[in-house]
Enzyme design. Structure first.
Site, PDB file in Angstrom:
ATOM      1  N   LYS A   1       0.892  -1.077   0.002  1.00  0.00           N
ATOM      2  CA  LYS A   1       0.027  -0.094   0.186  1.00  0.00           C
ATOM      3  C   LYS A   1       0.754   1.348  -0.076  1.00  0.00           C
ATOM      4  O   LYS A   1       1.371   1.562   0.956  1.00  0.00           O
ATOM      5  CB  LYS A   1      -1.051   0.189   1.158  1.00  0.00           C
ATOM      6  CG  LYS A   1      -1.994   1.209   0.827  1.00  0.00           C
ATOM      7  CD  LYS A   1      -2.842   1.908   2.221  1.00  0.00           C
ATOM      8  CE  LYS A   1      -1.816   2.810   2.737  1.00  0.00           C
ATOM      9  NZ  LYS A   1      -1.840   4.122   1.959  1.00  0.00           N
TER      10      LYS A   1
ATOM     11  N   GLY B   1       6.924   4.514   8.127  1.00  0.00           N
ATOM     12  CA  GLY B   1       6.124   5.839   8.277  1.00  0.00           C
ATOM     13  C   GLY B   1       6.213   6.368   9.824  1.00  0.00           C
ATOM     14  O   GLY B   1       7.515   6.304  10.187  1.00  0.00           O
ATOM     15  N   SER B   2       5.453   7.350  10.231  1.00  0.00           N
ATOM     16  CA  SER B   2       5.489   8.175  11.248  1.00  0.00           C
ATOM     17  C   SER B   2       5.396   7.239  12.438  1.00  0.00           C
ATOM     18  O   SER B   2       4.522   6.294  12.551  1.00  0.00           O
ATOM     19  CB  SER B   2       4.690   9.270  11.180  1.00  0.00           C
ATOM     20  OG  SER B   2       3.217   8.897  11.265  1.00  0.00           O
TER      21      SER B   2
ATOM     22  N   GLY C   1       2.548   4.233  13.246  1.00  0.00           N
ATOM     23  CA  GLY C   1       3.344   2.984  13.440  1.00  0.00           C
ATOM     24  C   GLY C   1       2.847   2.267  14.789  1.00  0.00           C
ATOM     25  O   GLY C   1       2.330   1.116  14.784  1.00  0.00           O
TER      26      GLY C   1
ATOM     27  N   GLU D   1       9.702   0.658  10.705  1.00  0.00           N
ATOM     28  CA  GLU D   1      10.543   1.418  10.015  1.00  0.00           C
ATOM     29  C   GLU D   1      10.071   3.042  10.492  1.00  0.00           C
ATOM     30  O   GLU D   1       9.277   3.416   9.720  1.00  0.00           O
ATOM     31  CB  GLU D   1      10.983   1.465   8.589  1.00  0.00           C
ATOM     32  CG  GLU D   1      11.765   0.024   8.789  1.00  0.00           C
ATOM     33  CD  GLU D   1      13.124  -0.064   9.062  1.00  0.00           C
ATOM     34  OE1 GLU D   1      13.538   0.988   9.642  1.00  0.00           O
ATOM     35  OE2 GLU D   1      14.022  -1.083   8.642  1.00  0.00           O
TER      36      GLU D   1
ATOM     37  N   CYS E   1      13.790   9.684   6.452  1.00  0.00           N
ATOM     38  CA  CYS E   1      13.813   9.268   7.873  1.00  0.00           C
ATOM     39  C   CYS E   1      15.106   9.585   8.444  1.00  0.00           C
ATOM     40  O   CYS E   1      15.454   9.768   9.617  1.00  0.00           O
ATOM     41  CB  CYS E   1      13.329   7.661   7.661  1.00  0.00           C
ATOM     42  SG  CYS E   1      14.272   6.934   6.763  1.00  0.00           S
TER      43      CYS E   1
ATOM     44  N   GLU F   1      10.971  15.630  14.853  1.00  0.00           N
ATOM     45  CA  GLU F   1      11.414  15.368  13.406  1.00  0.00           C
ATOM     46  C   GLU F   1      10.533  16.504  12.842  1.00  0.00           C
ATOM     47  O   GLU F   1       9.220  16.402  12.735  1.00  0.00           O
ATOM     48  CB  GLU F   1      10.815  13.867  13.138  1.00  0.00           C
ATOM     49  CG  GLU F   1      11.163  13.513  11.816  1.00  0.00           C
ATOM     50  CD  GLU F   1      10.763  12.358  11.356  1.00  0.00           C
ATOM     51  OE1 GLU F   1       9.642  11.818  11.594  1.00  0.00           O
ATOM     52  OE2 GLU F   1      11.584  11.444  10.686  1.00  0.00           O
TER      53      GLU F   1
HETATM   54  P1  NAD Z   1       2.755   8.370   7.698  1.00  0.00           P
HETATM   55  O1  NAD Z   1       2.803   7.393   8.944  1.00  0.00           O
HETATM   56  O2  NAD Z   1       1.590   9.457   7.838  1.00  0.00           O
HETATM   57  O3  NAD Z   1       2.200   7.442   6.706  1.00  0.00           O
HETATM   58  C1  NAD Z   1       2.773   6.139   6.130  1.00  0.00           C
HETATM   59  C2  NAD Z   1       1.930   5.203   5.569  1.00  0.00           C
HETATM   60  O4  NAD Z   1       1.011   4.923   6.398  1.00  0.00           O
HETATM   61  C3  NAD Z   1       1.187   5.897   4.255  1.00  0.00           C
HETATM   62  O5  NAD Z   1       1.050   4.722   3.261  1.00  0.00           O
HETATM   63  C4  NAD Z   1      -0.171   6.115   4.794  1.00  0.00           C
HETATM   64  O6  NAD Z   1      -1.383   6.117   4.002  1.00  0.00           O
HETATM   65  C5  NAD Z   1      -0.366   4.925   5.798  1.00  0.00           C
HETATM   66  N1  NAD Z   1      -1.490   5.184   6.905  1.00  0.00           N
HETATM   67  C6  NAD Z   1      -1.613   6.470   7.413  1.00  0.00           C
HETATM   68  N2  NAD Z   1      -2.540   6.220   8.683  1.00  0.00           N
HETATM   69  C7  NAD Z   1      -2.750   5.022   8.709  1.00  0.00           C
HETATM   70  C8  NAD Z   1      -3.632   4.149   9.536  1.00  0.00           C
HETATM   71  N3  NAD Z   1      -4.194   4.653  10.393  1.00  0.00           N
HETATM   72  N4  NAD Z   1      -3.450   2.776   9.384  1.00  0.00           N
HETATM   73  C9  NAD Z   1      -2.639   2.337   8.449  1.00  0.00           C
HETATM   74  N5  NAD Z   1      -2.142   3.056   7.460  1.00  0.00           N
HETATM   75  C10 NAD Z   1      -1.875   4.300   7.693  1.00  0.00           C
HETATM   76  O7  NAD Z   1       4.064   8.941   7.283  1.00  0.00           O
HETATM   77  P2  NAD Z   1       4.562   9.665   5.996  1.00  0.00           P
HETATM   78  O8  NAD Z   1       4.009  11.209   6.126  1.00  0.00           O
HETATM   79  O9  NAD Z   1       4.001   8.917   4.613  1.00  0.00           O
HETATM   80  O10 NAD Z   1       6.123   9.491   6.123  1.00  0.00           O
HETATM   81  C11 NAD Z   1       6.929  10.290   6.819  1.00  0.00           C
HETATM   82  C12 NAD Z   1       7.221   9.364   8.001  1.00  0.00           C
HETATM   83  O11 NAD Z   1       7.928   8.121   7.503  1.00  0.00           O
HETATM   84  C13 NAD Z   1       8.435  10.156   8.815  1.00  0.00           C
HETATM   85  O12 NAD Z   1       8.282  10.045  10.252  1.00  0.00           O
HETATM   86  C14 NAD Z   1       9.734   9.260   8.510  1.00  0.00           C
HETATM   87  O13 NAD Z   1      10.721   9.271   9.255  1.00  0.00           O
HETATM   88  C15 NAD Z   1       9.236   7.996   8.219  1.00  0.00           C
HETATM   89  N6  NAD Z   1      10.205   7.284   7.367  1.00  0.00           N
HETATM   90  C16 NAD Z   1      10.698   6.210   7.893  1.00  0.00           C
HETATM   91  C17 NAD Z   1      11.465   5.293   7.000  1.00  0.00           C
HETATM   92  C18 NAD Z   1      12.363   4.300   7.902  1.00  0.00           C
HETATM   93  O14 NAD Z   1      12.771   3.474   7.104  1.00  0.00           O
HETATM   94  N7  NAD Z   1      12.793   4.196   9.014  1.00  0.00           N
HETATM   95  C19 NAD Z   1      11.684   5.657   5.672  1.00  0.00           C
HETATM   96  C20 NAD Z   1      11.080   6.612   5.248  1.00  0.00           C
HETATM   97  C21 NAD Z   1       9.910   7.498   5.970  1.00  0.00           C
END
Ligand code: NAD
Length: 484
Positions: free
Chosen positions: A173, A226-227, A231, A248, A282, A382
């Site tokens: 996704k 993601g965030s 997470g 992650e 990230c 962040e």
């Molecule tokens: P986000 O957490 O908003 O979204 C990540 C994914 O989760 C998206 O596909 C989103 O649609 C989905 N999502 C959102 N709400 C959800 C829910 N309630 N249930 C299930 N899925 C849901 O993050 P973002 O804004 O897309 O990305 C930025 C964040 O990602 C930053 O915090 C960054 O540090 C982190 N990140 C981490 C890594 C790593 O490898 N550690 C890599 C890249 C980004």
């Protein structure tokens, strides 16, 4: 034309016909209209992944053949590199040269893991006469992968490739902010002979498609990138079905520069680490911890760089592209004003660029904040933008304490010519990766990557990642007169 979902080897519209627009952040215009996966679509994708896992076409093929298909995917990504890089650059905003690197890194993930598909081995365990005991690493099953918008094709490949190498099937996704190259990856994989259902791609909102996937009872593993807040919510959903997760998450990674470092090299490394992808990484080196006696020289070099960087649309291949969305741009602006109100000083940037040609896109200048103290929000949280928080230190001990004074622990960089100092500091730093006189390593495909503390758990990249996509079965055989 609507970009449709990929479920069970076919392009299909959303079950309710719903769509969303993917926006080009350099202009605010619609780049593409994309089918928006519903709960029912996610369910179909999981069912098809499950059927493919159990079926002969994937579950029944030799590991070497899996590897050959993956090699073809790697080659196809390279063959279409320019088209994919341009699409990534338009969807996400990143400069073309960074998007080109992302595509090469994605290809490299497939190549790296293709080579391991037929080398995932178990052990024999000596139990004594009359017994043979061995372990097998079996694929874990259906892997659900939820990825962010900042490195769509790279992070997509990072999770999909080891999962396929292990023999798993995947439901991917992508983020609705930048879903295009994940769909291309799914299309390319099919064209390279990946059987239907092995890789399904279901772009959609987090609230519907993300929740439906994370809470699905028939997934066997979940990789979330993601965030932190999302997470935590996702991990709780997965826990309801005892589904193991790889988390992650975010970071506030320090670059630690000593006065005895090669300051030219350090300035280049520190600038790349924060300004690459407009700081939306990230592992961005978003904190600079600098030995006080080197502050003036280093910050001067960084400020010269920041002020001369070309900011513009990703496809014009500038030094830095736009921020992903207006919302994210406003968040970054808020952070800079919180920082200055808490006492930080802007040493470069700090605002949107003045160029009227950039007025419709979501641009922010490369920004340096000095006189930052470790308790300020800009030092702790962040920001996910091109904003470097600069903190001075005097002693090695202070550097170690400052580096670890964070909820996060993803990456750290150490810059010094004194290898003893570097090594002893590396041992004390609480983060998943430490770099010495460099930061990142060409995508780091081979290097285990993941967080300490709130940066997450589990490891992606490198051979370590296979642990997430396999489970160990122990088989114990008694033969002859074996007794225990
Ligand atoms: P986000 O957490 O908003 O979204 C990540 C994914 O989760 C998206 O596909 C989103 O649609 C989905 N999502 C959102 N709400 C959800 C829910 N309630 N249930 C299930 N899925 C849901 O993050 P973002 O804004 O897309 O990305 C930025 C964040 O990602 C930053 O915090 C960054 O540090 C982190 N990140 C981490 C890594 C790593 O490898 N550690 C890599 C890249 C980004």
């Amino acid at each position: 034309m609507t970009e449709q979902l990929i479920i069970n080897g076919a392009r299909v519209p959303a079950s309710d016909g719903g769509t969303f627009d993917s926006i080009d952040p350099s202009s605010g215009e619609v780049l593409a209209t994309v089918s928006k996966a519903t709960k029912a679509d996610v369910d179909r994708a999981v069912q098809s992944a499950q059927a493919a896992f159990e079926g002969k076409a994937w579950g029944g093929i030799a590991p070497a053949e899996r590897g050959r298909i993956m090699q073809r995917i790697a080659q196809a990504l390279r063959d279409r590199a320019e088209e994919l890089a341009t699409l990534e650059s338009r969807d996400n905003g990143k400069p073309l040269k960074q998007a080109r690197t992302d595509v090469q890194v994605a290809a490299r993930y497939f190549e790296f893991f293709a080579g391991i598909a037929d080398k995932i081995m178990g052990h024999t365990i000596p139990l004594g006469p009359g017994f043979l005991d061995y372990t097998i690493r079996e694929p874990i099953g259906v892997s659900a992968q939820i990825v962010p918008w900042n490195y769509p094709i790279q992070i997509g490949a990072r999770g999909v490739a080891p999962a396929l190498a292990a023999g798993c099937t995947v439901v991917l996704k992508p983020s609705s902010e930048a879903p295009m190259t994940a769909l291309r990856l799914g299309e390319i994989a099919l064209a390279c002979g990946l059987p239907p259902g092995v890789l399904n791609v279901v772009p959609g909102s987090g609230a519907e498609a993300g929740v439906a996937l994370a809470s699905h009872p028939d997934i066997n593993q979940l990789t979330f990138t993601g965030s932190v807040d999302v997470g935590v919510a996702v991990a709780k959903m997965a826990a309801d079905h005892v589904v193991p997760v790889v988390m992650e998450l975010g970071g506030k990674s320090p670059n630690i520069v000593f006065a005895d470092a090669d300051l030219d090299l350090a300035a280049q490394g520190v600038a790349n680490a924060i300004f690459q992808n407009a700081g939306q990484t990230c592992s961005a080196g978003s904190r600079l911890l600098v030995e006080r006696s080197a502050h003036a020289t280093l910050v001067d070099r960084l400020a010269t760089r920041a002020k001369t960087m070309r900011v513009g649309p990703g496809v014009s291949d500038p030094d830095m592209g736009p921020i992903i969305s207006r919302r994210q741009l406003e968040t970054i602006e808020r952070y800079v004003s919180v920082g200055t109100s808490e006492g930080a000083r802007v040493a470069a940037g700090g605002a949107r660029p003045a160029d009227p040609a950039l007025g419709r896109g979501f641009y922010f200048q490369p920004t340096l904040l000095e006189a930052v103290s470790p308790d300020m929000r800009v030092a702790r949280e962040e920001i996910f933008g091109p904003v470097l928080a600069i903190i001075d230190f005097d002693e090695v001990e202070d550097a170690a304490a400052l580096a670890n004074r964070s909820d996060y622990g993803l990456v750290a960089g150490i810059w010094t010519r004194d290898i003893n100092k570097a090594m002893s500091l590396a041992a004390r730093i609480k983060s998943g990766q430490v770099y010495i006189n460099t930061y990142g390593a060409g995508g780091g495909v081979e290097l285990p990557f993941g967080g300490y503390k709130k940066s997450g758990y589990g490891r992606e990249k490198g051979l370590e990642s296979l642990a997430s996509y396999t489970q160990v079965k122990n088989v114990c055989i008694r033969f002859g007169s074996g007794e225990k």
